[in-house]
Design a protein around this motif. Structure first.
Motif, mmCIF file in Angstrom:
data_model
loop_
_atom_site.group_PDB
_atom_site.id
_atom_site.type_symbol
_atom_site.label_atom_id
_atom_site.label_comp_id
_atom_site.label_asym_id
_atom_site.label_seq_id
_atom_site.Cartn_x
_atom_site.Cartn_y
_atom_site.Cartn_z
ATOM 1 N N PHE A 142 26.825 91.331 -46.146
ATOM 2 C CA PHE A 142 28.055 90.923 -45.475
ATOM 3 C C PHE A 142 28.467 89.495 -45.848
ATOM 4 O O PHE A 142 29.654 89.174 -45.853
ATOM 5 N N ALA A 143 27.497 88.655 -46.151
ATOM 6 C CA ALA A 143 27.795 87.259 -46.498
ATOM 7 C C ALA A 143 28.443 87.140 -47.867
ATOM 8 O O ALA A 143 29.206 86.200 -48.130
ATOM 9 N N ASN A 144 28.158 88.100 -48.735
ATOM 10 C CA ASN A 144 28.635 88.013 -50.122
ATOM 11 C C ASN A 144 29.822 88.941 -50.367
ATOM 12 O O ASN A 144 29.756 89.874 -51.174
ATOM 13 N N ALA A 145 30.899 88.680 -49.651
ATOM 14 C CA ALA A 145 32.131 89.448 -49.861
ATOM 15 C C ALA A 145 32.655 89.162 -51.258
ATOM 16 O O ALA A 145 32.629 88.026 -51.733
ATOM 17 N N LYS A 146 33.129 90.203 -51.908
ATOM 18 C CA LYS A 146 33.474 90.068 -53.333
ATOM 19 C C LYS A 146 34.692 89.178 -53.587
ATOM 20 O O LYS A 146 34.889 88.712 -54.710
ATOM 21 N N PRO A 174 29.027 82.378 -50.445
ATOM 22 C CA PRO A 174 28.533 83.215 -49.343
ATOM 23 C C PRO A 174 29.004 82.684 -47.991
ATOM 24 O O PRO A 174 28.954 81.477 -47.739
ATOM 25 N N ASN A 175 29.489 83.582 -47.156
ATOM 26 C CA ASN A 175 29.988 83.207 -45.841
ATOM 27 C C ASN A 175 28.977 83.694 -44.796
ATOM 28 O O ASN A 175 29.137 84.762 -44.204
ATOM 29 N N TYR A 176 27.948 82.884 -44.582
ATOM 30 C CA TYR A 176 26.865 83.297 -43.688
ATOM 31 C C TYR A 176 27.300 83.328 -42.221
ATOM 32 O O TYR A 176 26.769 84.118 -41.438
ATOM 33 N N ARG A 177 28.255 82.488 -41.868
ATOM 34 C CA ARG A 177 28.699 82.459 -40.478
ATOM 35 C C ARG A 177 29.399 83.761 -40.104
ATOM 36 O O ARG A 177 29.115 84.353 -39.053
ATOM 37 N N SER A 178 30.309 84.225 -40.946
ATOM 38 C CA SER A 178 31.013 85.483 -40.662
ATOM 39 C C SER A 178 30.053 86.666 -40.683
ATOM 40 O O SER A 178 30.175 87.594 -39.883
ATOM 41 N N ALA A 179 29.106 86.609 -41.620
ATOM 42 C CA ALA A 179 28.112 87.683 -41.694
ATOM 43 C C ALA A 179 27.269 87.717 -40.424
ATOM 44 O O ALA A 179 26.980 88.794 -39.878
ATOM 45 N N ILE A 189 32.082 95.274 -50.011
ATOM 46 C CA ILE A 189 32.573 94.529 -48.858
ATOM 47 C C ILE A 189 33.549 93.434 -49.270
ATOM 48 O O ILE A 189 33.356 92.768 -50.296
ATOM 49 N N THR A 190 34.599 93.282 -48.496
ATOM 50 C CA THR A 190 35.537 92.168 -48.667
ATOM 51 C C THR A 190 35.606 91.421 -47.351
ATOM 52 O O THR A 190 35.158 91.924 -46.306
ATOM 53 N N ASP A 193 35.701 91.348 -41.561
ATOM 54 C CA ASP A 193 36.177 90.607 -40.388
ATOM 55 C C ASP A 193 37.282 91.314 -39.609
ATOM 56 O O ASP A 193 37.416 91.104 -38.399
ATOM 57 N N GLU A 194 38.063 92.168 -40.277
ATOM 58 C CA GLU A 194 39.203 92.792 -39.620
ATOM 59 C C GLU A 194 39.015 94.288 -39.353
ATOM 60 O O GLU A 194 39.819 94.889 -38.643
ATOM 61 N N VAL A 195 37.969 94.880 -39.945
ATOM 62 C CA VAL A 195 37.733 96.311 -39.719
ATOM 63 C C VAL A 195 36.397 96.523 -39.011
ATOM 64 O O VAL A 195 36.356 96.917 -37.842
ATOM 65 N N LEU A 196 35.288 96.245 -39.704
ATOM 66 C CA LEU A 196 33.967 96.468 -39.103
ATOM 67 C C LEU A 196 33.749 95.587 -37.876
ATOM 68 O O LEU A 196 33.253 96.051 -36.845
ATOM 69 N N GLY A 197 34.112 94.310 -37.977
ATOM 70 C CA GLY A 197 33.903 93.381 -36.867
ATOM 71 C C GLY A 197 34.551 93.838 -35.569
ATOM 72 O O GLY A 197 33.877 93.952 -34.542
ATOM 73 N N PRO A 198 35.851 94.128 -35.568
ATOM 74 C CA PRO A 198 36.511 94.575 -34.335
ATOM 75 C C PRO A 198 35.978 95.898 -33.788
ATOM 76 O O PRO A 198 35.902 96.084 -32.565
ATOM 77 N N ILE A 199 35.619 96.829 -34.690
ATOM 78 C CA ILE A 199 35.064 98.107 -34.229
ATOM 79 C C ILE A 199 33.765 97.870 -33.473
ATOM 80 O O ILE A 199 33.570 98.377 -32.361
#
Length: 310
Positions: free
Chosen positions: A266-270, A275-280, A229-230, A235-241
């Motif tokens: 999802f929080a640990n994008a490479k 970790p981005n817990y909010r986006s996850a 995951i990146t 945020d731009e592929v899975l999220g919008p789908i």
């Protein structure tokens, strides 16, 4: 001397044919499909031959089980009524089975990563081994397929468990069953799909590949959580789908991860330092409320098959 018309009119054979034609016409107007049609359009003047074809093609569709057994002269199509500016026409239109077939064929040319292993795509509920460790998940999958209604079914399934227990096989059986029922369904292997999306940035067609997953009636995301995951793919592929589908169209997932583990994934994008817990959490809010959880346990069937063949 009698005219030709008078001779024909008094011919017993001709009279019998006329009687049969009148009887057939009477039966036509008594048929429930025609009565319902005329109730909908009381002022319409339909051609008699169109009414016969409307009755017969739609009657065949009621008992149809798929394109292979279609009894209509134009397979996969039936007479329907189209109203345009007060003008009525009765053309042939594709049935749900034909629409599904056409959609699947279009998708195959658009998305290559949908090609999960053939033995998975060929799995049916009849061939699945229904042992105690996964019978509940199989029942939930079957119930989903049997009760699915376009425009009404919005909740999907989250099928999770350890490696090799048969999660993808259950999802493959769902794809088979839904396709048989004329439902457009798309099963993609998530790691390959995200790589394909990334590659299409340069080659083109990215928006089409995204739209296909946003609009298909039932989407099956196989092995979610196994992808690298990146921030962009999250945020731009899975999220919008998922944003486009939630509360509208059901999504089925298979994963080796629990929902809590998927959130951490999802929080640990490479490509993010921390970790981005909010986006996850934003992505998980598009998954958790809209699925039924189905755990699959049991032995590693993949490993058993490998040992048996060695």
């Amino acid at each position: 001397m009698k005219s030709m018309g008078e001779v024909i009119g008094t011919n017993p054979l001709w009279q019998k044919l006329q009687e049969r034609a009148k009887q057939a016409e009477t039966e036509l107007y008594r048929h429930e499909l025609i009565q319902h049609l005329l109730e909908q359009y009381p002022d319409a003047k339909f051609d008699l031959s169109d009414l016969y074809e409307f009755r017969d093609t739609n009657k065949h569709c009621k008992s149809c089980t798929g394109l292979e057994g279609c009894q209509n002269f134009f397979p996969g199509h039936r007479k329907t009524v189209i109203e345009d500016g007060g003008h009525l026409t009765m053309p042939y239109a594709p049935c749900d089975y034909q629409k599904s077939h056409d959609y699947q064929r279009k998708i195959k040319t658009l998305i290559k990563s949908q090609f999960v292993p053939q033995h998975i795509m060929n799995t049916t509920f009849q061939t699945l081994e229904k042992d105690a460790h996964r019978i509940d998940a199989i029942k939930a999958a079957m119930a989903f397929c049997l009760s699915f209604e376009r425009g009404k079914t919005t909740r999907g399934l989250y099928i999770y468990g350890q490696f090799g227990v048969g999660k993808s096989a259950i999802a493959g059986a769902m794809a088979q069953e839904l396709a048989k029922r004329g439902v457009d369904v798309l099963m993609v292997y998530v790691p390959d799909y995200l790589m394909e999306i990334k590659g299409s940035i340069e080659t083109g067609g990215m928006e089409q590949k995204l739209e296909a997953l946003k609009k298909v009636s039932v989407l099956i995301l196989d092995d979610i959580g196994a992808e690298a995951i990146t921030a962009w793919t999250r945020d731009e592929v899975l999220g919008p789908i998922l944003q486009s589908r939630m509360e509208k169209l059901p999504t089925v997932y298979t994963s080796n991860l629990t929902l809590e583990e998927l959130g951490r994934h999802f929080a640990n994008a490479k490509n993010e330092r921390e970790p981005n817990y909010r986006s996850a959490a934003r992505v998980m809010e598009r998954i958790e409320p809209f699925v039924e959880y189905c755990e699959v346990k049991g032995r590693n069937r993949r490993r058993d098959q490998k040992q048996a063949s060695s």
